[in-house]
Scaffold this motif. Structure first.
Motif, PDB file in Angstrom:
ATOM      1  N   PRO A  75       0.809  -1.236   0.000  1.00 32.47           N
ATOM      2  CA  PRO A  75       0.000   0.000   0.000  1.00 32.47           C
ATOM      3  C   PRO A  75       0.832   1.271   0.000  1.00 32.47           C
ATOM      4  CG  PRO A  75      -0.852  -1.580   1.605  1.00 32.47           C
ATOM      5  CD  PRO A  75       0.463  -2.121   1.123  1.00 32.47           C
ATOM      6  N   MET A  76       1.987   1.240   0.656  1.00 36.34           N
ATOM      7  CA  MET A  76       2.825   2.432   0.670  1.00 36.34           C
ATOM      8  C   MET A  76       3.326   2.772  -0.721  1.00 36.34           C
ATOM      9  SD  MET A  76       6.557   3.045   2.311  1.00 36.34           S
ATOM     10  CE  MET A  76       7.591   4.188   1.399  1.00 36.34           C
ATOM     11  N   PHE A  77       3.781   1.757  -1.468  1.00 38.73           N
ATOM     12  CA  PHE A  77       4.277   2.002  -2.818  1.00 38.73           C
ATOM     13  C   PHE A  77       3.143   2.461  -3.738  1.00 38.73           C
ATOM     14  CE2 PHE A  77       7.581  -1.478  -1.790  1.00 38.73           C
ATOM     15  CZ  PHE A  77       8.343  -0.572  -1.084  1.00 38.73           C
ATOM     16  N   ALA A  78       1.937   1.936  -3.511  1.00 36.14           N
ATOM     17  CA  ALA A  78       0.786   2.361  -4.309  1.00 36.14           C
ATOM     18  C   ALA A  78       0.488   3.837  -4.079  1.00 36.14           C
ATOM     19  CB  ALA A  78      -0.428   1.505  -3.971  1.00 36.14           C
ATOM     20  N   ALA A  79       0.559   4.281  -2.822  1.00 34.45           N
ATOM     21  CA  ALA A  79       0.337   5.700  -2.521  1.00 34.45           C
ATOM     22  C   ALA A  79       1.426   6.570  -3.137  1.00 34.45           C
ATOM     23  CB  ALA A  79       0.286   5.900  -1.007  1.00 34.45           C
ATOM     24  N   PHE A  80       2.653   6.083  -3.107  1.00 34.80           N
ATOM     25  CA  PHE A  80       3.783   6.785  -3.710  1.00 34.80           C
ATOM     26  C   PHE A  80       3.544   6.973  -5.209  1.00 34.80           C
ATOM     27  CE2 PHE A  80       7.986   6.797  -5.719  1.00 34.80           C
ATOM     28  CZ  PHE A  80       8.689   7.715  -4.947  1.00 34.80           C
ATOM     29  N   LEU A  81       3.135   5.905  -5.881  1.00 33.09           N
ATOM     30  CA  LEU A  81       2.900   5.959  -7.328  1.00 33.09           C
ATOM     31  C   LEU A  81       1.726   6.863  -7.677  1.00 33.09           C
ATOM     32  CD1 LEU A  81       3.403   2.195  -8.217  1.00 33.09           C
ATOM     33  CD2 LEU A  81       4.900   4.092  -8.885  1.00 33.09           C
ATOM     34  N   SER A  82       0.700   6.869  -6.836  1.00 33.77           N
ATOM     35  CA  SER A  82      -0.462   7.719  -7.091  1.00 33.77           C
ATOM     36  C   SER A  82      -0.061   9.191  -7.113  1.00 33.77           C
ATOM     37  CB  SER A  82      -1.529   7.476  -6.027  1.00 33.77           C
ATOM     38  OG  SER A  82      -2.633   8.344  -6.211  1.00 33.77           O
ATOM     39  N   THR A  83       0.771   9.600  -6.151  1.00 33.10           N
ATOM     40  CA  THR A  83       1.231  10.985  -6.116  1.00 33.10           C
ATOM     41  C   THR A  83       2.120  11.290  -7.322  1.00 33.10           C
ATOM     42  OG1 THR A  83       1.142  11.012  -3.701  1.00 33.10           O
ATOM     43  CG2 THR A  83       2.486  12.703  -4.757  1.00 33.10           C
ATOM     44  N   LEU A  84       3.018  10.366  -7.667  1.00 32.46           N
ATOM     45  CA  LEU A  84       3.871  10.565  -8.847  1.00 32.46           C
ATOM     46  C   LEU A  84       3.035  10.738 -10.113  1.00 32.46           C
ATOM     47  CD1 LEU A  84       6.923   8.126  -8.678  1.00 32.46           C
ATOM     48  CD2 LEU A  84       6.875  10.571  -8.215  1.00 32.46           C
ATOM     49  N   GLU A  85       2.010   9.923 -10.260  1.00 37.85           N
ATOM     50  CA  GLU A  85       1.170   9.988 -11.462  1.00 37.85           C
ATOM     51  C   GLU A  85       0.507  11.354 -11.582  1.00 37.85           C
ATOM     52  OE1 GLU A  85      -2.160   9.918 -14.035  1.00 37.85           O
ATOM     53  OE2 GLU A  85      -2.371  10.053 -11.848  1.00 37.85           O
ATOM     54  N   GLN A  86       0.039  11.891 -10.464  1.00 36.72           N
ATOM     55  CA  GLN A  86      -0.590  13.212 -10.492  1.00 36.72           C
ATOM     56  C   GLN A  86       0.410  14.284 -10.899  1.00 36.72           C
ATOM     57  OE1 GLN A  86      -2.821  14.106  -6.860  1.00 36.72           O
ATOM     58  NE2 GLN A  86      -3.113  11.928  -6.539  1.00 36.72           N
ATOM     59  N   ARG A  87       1.604  14.234 -10.316  1.00 34.96           N
ATOM     60  CA  ARG A  87       2.618  15.241 -10.636  1.00 34.96           C
ATOM     61  C   ARG A  87       3.064  15.128 -12.101  1.00 34.96           C
ATOM     62  NH1 ARG A  87       2.023  19.285  -8.470  1.00 34.96           N
ATOM     63  NH2 ARG A  87       3.926  19.877  -9.590  1.00 34.96           N
ATOM     64  N   ALA A  88       3.230  13.899 -12.585  1.00 34.60           N
ATOM     65  CA  ALA A  88       3.648  13.700 -13.967  1.00 34.60           C
ATOM     66  C   ALA A  88       2.618  14.269 -14.934  1.00 34.60           C
ATOM     67  CB  ALA A  88       3.876  12.219 -14.234  1.00 34.60           C
ATOM     68  N   ARG A  89       1.352  14.013 -14.668  1.00 37.19           N
ATOM     69  CA  ARG A  89       0.291  14.513 -15.548  1.00 37.19           C
ATOM     70  C   ARG A  89       0.291  16.044 -15.594  1.00 37.19           C
ATOM     71  NH1 ARG A  89      -4.612  15.241 -13.584  1.00 37.19           N
ATOM     72  NH2 ARG A  89      -4.243  13.644 -11.985  1.00 37.19           N
ATOM     73  N   LEU A  90       0.445  16.673 -14.435  1.00 33.79           N
ATOM     74  CA  LEU A  90       0.451  18.134 -14.390  1.00 33.79           C
ATOM     75  C   LEU A  90       1.641  18.724 -15.147  1.00 33.79           C
ATOM     76  CD1 LEU A  90      -0.588  18.731 -10.658  1.00 33.79           C
ATOM     77  CD2 LEU A  90      -1.960  19.205 -12.696  1.00 33.79           C
ATOM     78  N   ASP A  91       2.761  17.996 -15.145  1.00 36.35           N
ATOM     79  CA  ASP A  91       3.969  18.496 -15.815  1.00 36.35           C
ATOM     80  C   ASP A  91       4.117  17.989 -17.244  1.00 36.35           C
ATOM     81  OD1 ASP A  91       4.664  19.947 -13.596  1.00 36.35           O
ATOM     82  OD2 ASP A  91       6.045  18.450 -12.795  1.00 36.35           O
ATOM     83  N   GLY A  92       3.109  17.268 -17.741  1.00 35.89           N
ATOM     84  CA  GLY A  92       3.146  16.823 -19.125  1.00 35.89           C
ATOM     85  C   GLY A  92       4.001  15.606 -19.391  1.00 35.89           C
ATOM     86  N   TYR A  93       4.178  14.758 -18.384  1.00 38.87           N
ATOM     87  CA  TYR A  93       4.964  13.526 -18.549  1.00 38.87           C
ATOM     88  C   TYR A  93       4.058  12.304 -18.436  1.00 38.87           C
ATOM     89  CZ  TYR A  93       9.459  15.952 -18.082  1.00 38.87           C
ATOM     90  OH  TYR A  93      10.549  16.758 -18.276  1.00 38.87           O
TER      91      TYR A  93
END
Length: 344
Positions: A75-93
């Motif tokens: 679950p910790m890694f899933a939460a980590f990836l969820s935040t990364l996905e949001q940041r990547a989308r906002l930055d166009g990655y």
């Protein structure tokens, strides 16, 4: 099925050149609003989808970031990836996410596979400290390591102060009068688990600590069950979430009441720990902040930041609850009886 719409078909329908369509899709200001609207209408009418991969190959710019984690079910890694996905989308990655299944050899394979995607950079939560030995030759991209500490000093790192949080939990157990504490964790070859053990040792004072490494199975190993059947310690401190859940379930099967028969604490806090009775004392890692910091570091490196490697250590929030506060010294164990456990 009809022919797949092309940029040429869009240009023909809109009555403009292919270069004009490209300028509109790339949001270049050189195109008048009227023509841009005509192009967008043609795109919608034809259902045209831009080939992002081809466009990036033509421009020589990669907007892809690879992410590798030890285990996607954690679950910790899933939460980590969820935040990364949001940041990547906002930055166009876009992200390519792979799991090593807690196997160093598989991690090396995954790293080789990610190299073939030609990513702009990588964010890695490694299986253990020997990440540098598993990097494939020719992987000349920025790498940010998160959570688990690499042996080599040359990486950007975002992790937590494992030793300090573990010491806070163990110090409280010792002050409550616990004479002995069973410490359980997956494996000391994982650097952050090892740091937590070292923090516990430094804070134990006169309290005796016994360590059991349980590995990565989804249940408690026979050695741990034999240890708890032989003698119930005053306290149990688990060094990671996987072990916490396994030990909690084992205590339930053996009829050992957490908070009454023994004090119980966990390093990784998860939602279920706040919902059980009594709730579990735990250290919560700032997972979202860890992901945010790792992403900002990587984007900076992709953008050309050549400053020396950063090694950031974040502070964990430690919360004491009934699983430790209800326990008192000199208790007499109740007759053992099975009680309800999490997950069956």
């Amino acid at each position: 099925m009809g022919k797949r719409p092309s940029i040429g078909m869009v240009a023909s329908l809109a009555g403009v050149s292919v270069a004009t369509v490209s300028n509109v899709l790339n949001r270049k200001a050189s195109v008048s609003p009227e023509i841009a609207e005509r192009v967008r209408a043609a795109v919608d009418a034809l259902g045209y989808v831009r080939d992002q991969r081809a466009a990036r190959l033509r421009s020589g710019e990669s907007r892809l970031v690879g992410v590798i984690v030890p285990d996607l079910t954690n679950p910790m890694f899933a939460a980590f990836l969820s935040t990364l996905e949001q940041r990547a989308r906002l930055d166009g990655y876009d992200l390519v996410v792979v799991s090593a299944h807690n196997q160093p050899g598989e991690e090396a394979q995954r790293l080789r596979h990610l190299r073939g995607w030609r990513p702009a950079g990588l964010i890695v939560i490694p299986c253990d400290g020997a990440l540098e030995e598993r990097l494939p030759p020719g992987l000349a991209v920025p790498i940010v390591v998160a959570d688990r500490i690499p042996d080599a000093p040359g990486f950007d790192l975002v992790a937590v102060d494992n030793a300090a949080a573990a010491a806070t939990l163990v110090r409280r157990l010792a002050r409550q009068g616990c004479r002995d504490c069973l410490v359980a964790g997956t494996s000391l070859r994982i650097s952050n688990v090892r740091e937590r053990w070292e923090g516990a040792l430094g804070a134990a004072g006169g309290m005796r600590l016994d360590l059991v490494e349980v590995g990565f199975e989804d249940h408690a190993p026979p050695a741990l069950e034999a240890r708890l059947r032989e003698e119930v310690p005053d306290a149990v401190f688990c060094l990671d979430h996987e072990t916490t859940l396994a030990v909690y379930q084992l205590a339930a099967r053996l009829g050992i009441a957490v908070g009454e028969d023994l004090a119980f604490a966990s390093f990784d806090e998860m939602e279920w720990m706040r919902l059980v009775t009594p709730p579990v004392s735990a250290a919560r890692q700032p997972v979202e902040e860890m992901a945010e910091r790792a992403w900002r570091l990587l984007v900076g490196r992709i953008g050309g930041d050549e400053a020396p490697p950063e090694r950031l250590r974040l502070t964990c929030a430690v919360t004491f609850r009934g699983s430790t506060s209800l326990w008192t010294p000199g208790r007499t164990l109740r007759p053992r009886r099975p009680i309800t456990s999490i997950g069956g």
